[in-house]
Design a protein around this motif. Structure first.
Motif, mmCIF file in Angstrom:
data_model
loop_
_atom_site.group_PDB
_atom_site.id
_atom_site.type_symbol
_atom_site.label_atom_id
_atom_site.label_comp_id
_atom_site.label_asym_id
_atom_site.label_seq_id
_atom_site.Cartn_x
_atom_site.Cartn_y
_atom_site.Cartn_z
ATOM 1 N N GLN A 162 0.887 -1.326 0.156
ATOM 2 C CA GLN A 162 -0.010 -0.074 -0.047
ATOM 3 C C GLN A 162 0.780 1.081 -0.038
ATOM 4 O OE1 GLN A 162 -3.416 -0.547 -0.544
ATOM 5 N NE2 GLN A 162 -2.878 -2.473 -0.551
ATOM 6 N N ARG A 163 2.164 1.263 0.225
ATOM 7 C CA ARG A 163 2.976 2.255 0.310
ATOM 8 C C ARG A 163 3.311 3.045 -1.186
ATOM 9 N NH1 ARG A 163 5.960 2.970 5.124
ATOM 10 N NH2 ARG A 163 7.477 4.309 4.022
ATOM 11 N N GLU A 164 3.700 4.212 -1.221
ATOM 12 C CA GLU A 164 3.762 4.587 -2.506
ATOM 13 C C GLU A 164 5.196 4.265 -3.224
ATOM 14 O OE1 GLU A 164 4.642 9.213 -1.973
ATOM 15 O OE2 GLU A 164 6.258 8.823 -0.737
ATOM 16 N N GLU A 165 5.965 3.735 -2.378
ATOM 17 C CA GLU A 165 7.107 3.125 -2.753
ATOM 18 C C GLU A 165 7.038 1.975 -3.798
ATOM 19 O OE1 GLU A 165 6.742 3.932 0.438
ATOM 20 O OE2 GLU A 165 8.514 4.734 1.492
ATOM 21 N N SER A 166 5.916 1.159 -3.629
ATOM 22 C CA SER A 166 5.415 0.136 -4.541
ATOM 23 C C SER A 166 4.690 0.250 -5.391
ATOM 24 C CB SER A 166 4.688 -0.808 -3.413
ATOM 25 O OG SER A 166 5.397 -1.316 -2.544
ATOM 26 N N ILE A 167 5.409 -0.217 -6.632
ATOM 27 C CA ILE A 167 4.550 -0.172 -7.932
ATOM 28 C C ILE A 167 4.176 -1.373 -8.435
ATOM 29 C CG2 ILE A 167 5.115 0.669 -10.326
ATOM 30 C CD1 ILE A 167 5.847 2.843 -8.144
ATOM 31 N N SER A 174 -2.196 -7.041 -13.613
ATOM 32 C CA SER A 174 -2.461 -7.896 -12.598
ATOM 33 C C SER A 174 -2.454 -7.564 -11.257
ATOM 34 C CB SER A 174 -1.452 -8.956 -12.611
ATOM 35 O OG SER A 174 -0.024 -8.558 -12.267
ATOM 36 N N GLY A 175 -1.808 -6.400 -10.925
ATOM 37 C CA GLY A 175 -1.823 -5.842 -9.536
ATOM 38 C C GLY A 175 -0.589 -6.403 -8.895
ATOM 39 N N ASP A 176 0.097 -7.303 -9.417
ATOM 40 C CA ASP A 176 1.402 -7.884 -8.716
ATOM 41 C C ASP A 176 2.363 -6.897 -8.363
ATOM 42 O OD1 ASP A 176 -0.035 -10.288 -8.500
ATOM 43 O OD2 ASP A 176 0.940 -10.857 -10.481
ATOM 44 N N ILE A 177 3.241 -6.947 -7.485
ATOM 45 C CA ILE A 177 4.200 -6.011 -7.024
ATOM 46 C C ILE A 177 5.114 -5.974 -8.379
ATOM 47 C CG2 ILE A 177 6.196 -5.175 -5.457
ATOM 48 C CD1 ILE A 177 4.399 -5.871 -3.206
ATOM 49 N N ARG A 178 5.503 -5.029 -8.953
ATOM 50 C CA ARG A 178 6.618 -4.942 -9.863
ATOM 51 C C ARG A 178 7.772 -4.417 -9.049
ATOM 52 N NH1 ARG A 178 6.895 -3.967 -15.624
ATOM 53 N NH2 ARG A 178 8.320 -2.391 -16.229
ATOM 54 N N SER A 179 8.200 -3.337 -8.512
ATOM 55 C CA SER A 179 9.138 -2.941 -8.028
ATOM 56 C C SER A 179 8.647 -2.492 -6.668
ATOM 57 C CB SER A 179 9.722 -1.693 -8.864
ATOM 58 O OG SER A 179 9.868 -2.055 -10.315
ATOM 59 N N VAL A 180 9.676 -2.383 -5.782
ATOM 60 C CA VAL A 180 9.531 -1.494 -4.287
ATOM 61 C C VAL A 180 10.810 -0.805 -4.417
ATOM 62 C CG1 VAL A 180 9.417 -1.623 -2.118
ATOM 63 C CG2 VAL A 180 8.413 -3.441 -3.402
ATOM 64 N N PHE A 181 10.653 0.667 -4.380
ATOM 65 C CA PHE A 181 11.734 1.363 -4.202
ATOM 66 C C PHE A 181 12.179 1.991 -2.940
ATOM 67 C CE2 PHE A 181 10.479 1.983 -8.425
ATOM 68 C CZ PHE A 181 11.583 2.521 -9.263
ATOM 69 N N ASP A 182 13.309 2.299 -2.759
ATOM 70 C CA ASP A 182 13.864 2.722 -1.337
ATOM 71 C C ASP A 182 13.898 1.739 -0.461
ATOM 72 O OD1 ASP A 182 14.874 5.416 -0.911
ATOM 73 O OD2 ASP A 182 13.171 6.195 -0.278
ATOM 74 N N VAL A 183 14.255 0.653 -0.861
ATOM 75 C CA VAL A 183 14.130 -0.689 -0.030
ATOM 76 C C VAL A 183 15.108 -0.472 1.188
ATOM 77 C CG1 VAL A 183 13.209 -2.369 -1.800
ATOM 78 C CG2 VAL A 183 15.512 -2.032 -1.903
ATOM 79 N N HIS A 184 16.165 0.113 0.797
ATOM 80 C CA HIS A 184 17.250 0.010 1.893
ATOM 81 C C HIS A 184 16.549 0.899 3.397
ATOM 82 C CE1 HIS A 184 17.779 4.031 0.219
ATOM 83 N NE2 HIS A 184 18.295 4.581 1.026
ATOM 84 N N GLU A 213 11.267 11.881 -3.690
ATOM 85 C CA GLU A 213 12.592 11.301 -2.788
ATOM 86 C C GLU A 213 12.730 9.795 -2.904
ATOM 87 O OE1 GLU A 213 16.114 12.149 -0.575
ATOM 88 O OE2 GLU A 213 14.886 13.457 -1.834
ATOM 89 N N PHE A 214 11.894 9.001 -2.701
ATOM 90 C CA PHE A 214 11.985 7.722 -2.781
ATOM 91 C C PHE A 214 12.396 7.019 -4.278
ATOM 92 C CE2 PHE A 214 7.411 7.899 -4.133
ATOM 93 C CZ PHE A 214 7.374 6.962 -5.059
ATOM 94 N N ILE A 215 12.306 7.832 -5.403
ATOM 95 C CA ILE A 215 12.785 7.431 -6.526
ATOM 96 C C ILE A 215 14.256 8.053 -6.836
ATOM 97 C CG2 ILE A 215 12.520 7.417 -9.107
ATOM 98 C CD1 ILE A 215 9.578 7.610 -8.465
ATOM 99 N N ALA A 216 14.613 9.224 -6.256
ATOM 100 C CA ALA A 216 15.765 9.795 -6.531
ATOM 101 C C ALA A 216 16.039 10.621 -5.389
ATOM 102 C CB ALA A 216 15.681 10.577 -7.880
#
Length: 330
Positions: free
Chosen positions: A113-118, A123-133, A319-322
């Motif tokens: 549900q977070r904005e970092e999740s694309i 399908s709605g499956d998670i493609r990417s999660v940003f700022d994982v660190h 910020e979570f992307i760059a």
């Protein structure tokens, strides 16, 4: 650069007056900073047709190879091709731990549900999660591991920070493709990264084979900057992270570069590190096999190359992307 690529460069060059007028108009129409006199060495999305620009920056910024964390043959391969495959940097237990944390992030309803999740468009499956660190302390430790950081510092000739981190999942059956692109083209136009002084390290967390959509790279393409056609829409990241339509090279440029140098698939078992220069053209096919293809990405940028205003005169991406505000040397 090959004769074929050189011919294509000449074919796409535009009248200098027209180029300067376009750049001037772009600067006048977009946001600016008082006293900003930056020169755009790599303009893109401003010409009427694709243009090639020879790389103006080093590939390896450090000169003393006696102090290199990689051997001579690997350095030569990286300089010529723009990428390396490194095995056995991490042991089996470390890879298992990475896989565990990758699964935990993917299975978390809160993370989804977070904005970092694309998510995938269909399908709605998670493609990417940003700022994982920032979402997982263990992954932060991997990103800051000296085995990775020292290599990045040597190749970039500077202390480094994390410009971007992400997990790319590409689930089985429904994982969509990532079309051909240069990361630097996007980071330059949409984030304001000045020069080609950044690199990515992708750690494979599942087997990457020829069938499940592995990373594809064009050897030597880091020597040529393909200036793309098309204006950048507002908040382009909202759609481009699901499917990139702007900032992608034209078919003719891709055909010429691939005819000259071919394509190499970054296949390998979990734990392999795929290290590639910021300007290497790369892509991956969709995954219609049952086997997921998951990779952990860390983007290291030189401190001296930190981002400023986007060169495309758009609003900065989040910020979570760059990383823009929260920059810390590793």
């Amino acid at each position: 650069m090959s004769l074929l690529a050189s011919a294509l460069v000449n074919e796409h060059l535009h009248d200098e007056t027209l180029v300067n007028r376009k750049l001037s108009n772009q600067k006048e129409s977009g946001p600016s900073v008082s006293g900003d006199k930056r020169q755009d060495h790599y303009p893109s999305r401003v010409y009427l047709s694709p243009t090639h620009i020879d790389r103006q920056d080093p590939i390896i910024y450090s000169h003393d190879r006696q102090k290199a964390p990689l051997d001579e043959a690997l350095l030569d391969h990286y300089e010529e091709n723009g990428f390396l495959f490194l095995d056995h940097l991490f042991d089996d237990d470390e890879v298992l731990a990475m896989q565990h944390h990758m699964q935990s992030l993917r299975d978390s309803d809160e993370i989804k549900q977070r904005e970092e999740s694309i998510t995938e468009a269909g399908s709605g499956d998670i493609r990417s999660v940003f700022d994982v660190h920032k979402l997982d302390a263990f992954i932060q430790g991997v990103a800051e591991d000296p085995r990775l950081v020292k290599i990045a510092e040597y190749l970039l000739g500077d202390r480094v920070y994390l410009h971007q981190t992400r997990l790319n999942y590409k689930p089985g059956f429904r994982g969509k493709e990532f079309y051909w692109h240069s990361d630097f083209e996007t980071w330059h136009v949409e984030d304001g990264m000045p020069r080609m002084r950044a690199l990515s390290m992708s750690i494979t967390l599942t087997p990457n084979d020829h069938n499940n959509g592995p990373l594809l790279l064009i050897p030597g393409s880091h020597h040529t900057y393909v200036s793309c056609v098309g204006e950048t829409p507002d908040k382009n990241y909202l759609s481009s992270l699901k499917k990139q339509n702007v900032g992608v090279p034209d078919d003719t440029s891709l055909e010429a570069l691939i005819a000259s140098s071919g394509i190499e698939a970054a296949i390998g078992q979990p734990g392999r590190v795929i290290l590639f220069d910021c300007n290497v053209l790369h892509a991956s096919n969709g995954n219609i096999t049952p086997a997921p293809r998951s990779n952990l990405f860390f983007v290291y940028n030189a401190l001296s190359n930190r981002v400023d205003l986007p060169f495309g005169n758009t609003a900065p991406r989040p910020e979570f992307i760059a990383s823009r505000e929260l920059i810390r040397a590793l």
